[in-house]
Design a protein around this motif. Sequence first.
Motif: not given
Length: 563
Positions: A426-452
Amino acid sequence: MRNEVKNLMGSHYDLTIIGGGIFAACAAWDAALRGLTVALIEKEDFCSGVSANSLKMIHGGIRYLQHGDIIRLKSSCHDRSAMLRIAPHIVQPLPILIPTYGHGKSGKLFLGTGMLLYDLLTLGRNRGIRDPERHIPLTAFLSKEEVLQEYPDLEQKGLTGAAVFSDGQMFNPTRLVFAFIKSAMQKGAHVANYVEAVNLLYEDKTVTGVAAVDKESGQKIKIRSRVVLNAAGPWSEWFLTDSIPHGKMEKVVYSRDACFVVKRRFKSHHALAIMGRTKDPDALLSRPARHLFMAPWRDYTLVGVWHVVWDKHPDEVTVGESEIQAFIDEINWAYPGLNLTIDDIEMWNAGLVPFGDNEEGQENLSYGKRSHLIDHKRIDQIDGLVTLIGVRYTTGRSDAAKAIDLVCKKLNMKTRRPATNYIPITGGDIENFELLVRKVHQQQTLGLSLEVVRELAHNYGTEVYDVLGLASKDQDLARPINGTKVLRAEVQYAVDAEMARHLADVVFRRTGMATGGNPGVGALQECAEMMADLLGWDDQDTRIQINNVLRRFPAWKHMTSAK
Ligand SMILES: Cc1cc2nc3c(=O)[nH]c(=O)nc-3n(C[C@H](O)[C@H](O)[C@H](O)COP(=O)(O)OP(=O)(O)OC[C@H]3O[C@@H](n4cnc5c(N)ncnc54)[C@H](O)[C@@H]3O)c2cc1C
């Protein structure tokens, strides 16, 4: 995740698993994938035992080269590859630097030859690992100057450079256990925390289930099943003493292993392996001493591991201030430039692990090699009962598969081993972890930092969207808890979706809030107040919850109790 206490009482399972550490969690996942009906009970919270206290390494078996144990080396390497494949959000490679000295057994030629041999023996180690950042690289060599740039305070006399190999490191061992448990639940396993197995149920000499107690309500329950797997870690034997009074299982010798969390993080992103004072009597090449590790981990450094023969109950495990002082002396002896003091130690982690054969007080210790898998039909003439006591977190998945093979034999079920080394948990079906991080960071509109966002992605993998979904519905949940990187949404998620019942469940296991040390009374208070609203605690309950958490931090740390 729902607590399944009600279901446990009314059902008849193929298998009941006792325990909620890595071995039990992997067993539940493996058995559920084979189509068995499974119940799992844990007497405290999931992953609150030894599995929460490890040094967080997923070993690739390089150490076994020293012992000439190629089978174990290869199997450990397979286990490491499997974890990097199925849980790339939690497990990632960690480069480890071994300084080389002179031209003997600590020299570059000797160590380097061993490591190159290891590279050759593990050529397929990156097969099927989709994310290139999760690949284990070949051995590299550093010059003396390069080593000193990484660790300037190393002993320079005779220093010739370093050899660098990589192993796996867990971002958060408790989240890995949850991921296995959640995966098993999604395949139909019924799971409950705070339910303790107190005895076995029998018909003649066949086990037919477990008598248990729901510790939250005090209710006694009977869980019926055709086979029971006792995966209660170092508690396994104590459970058996009560439930098989004249049992013939050979007593396992345990080591109280301990490591600690240092609040500073060193400049280097390499872990450092340096010689300690204790010898390894099993090594074929009789190296002068065992390595001590200092590993960068999140904002901290992990240091360990120390071993002491232990014959007391696992609930009594503790590490005293004088012992910590002795560990600090050994580290400062091995790496004088560090100048560690007791104030640097945020917390200790300790637990019992099966050992080799050692006398109490013996100085140079022999270490546990293989997990213990016991068929009680063979030793006690009791059918329907299997015990699995694990030595390494790393091998939880593959050892659990062996245990479930035996369970299936007892059930007369012909099953094929599921590909738990390839199927993402569960949660581990990930092609590329850093790409996931960047995608989520771009999609969210909550003002969260990349680090969070990166921290959330490490903890939840693809389930990060569920946590952020809560935060998008209620802006108040998008705020971090006082002085931490943990979102209020994570607390809500832990209670609503991950069976958290106590403050300790959230701060030590569902989130990383207190896994490296005391996040401060302000943070604990805010988290506890949120949980009080969700779970109906009054002021006194809330105070007790906070004080229970504070008690877990070392006594020499100045702490304030909740008023
Ligand atoms: C300091 C330290 C460092 C380590 N470092 C590493 C490392 O870097 N890499 C590595 O691979 N391994 C490491 N290990 C070893 C590894 O952590 C253990 O081998 C592994 O976690 C054991 O898992 P387990 O599931 O058997 O036990 P546990 O995690 O202890 O799980 C057993 C569970 O059973 C529950 N239980 C007990 N009795 C009952 C009952 N009657 N009813 C219901 N539930 C019950 C307990 O509460 C517990 O949660 C380390 C260990 C220590 C102590």
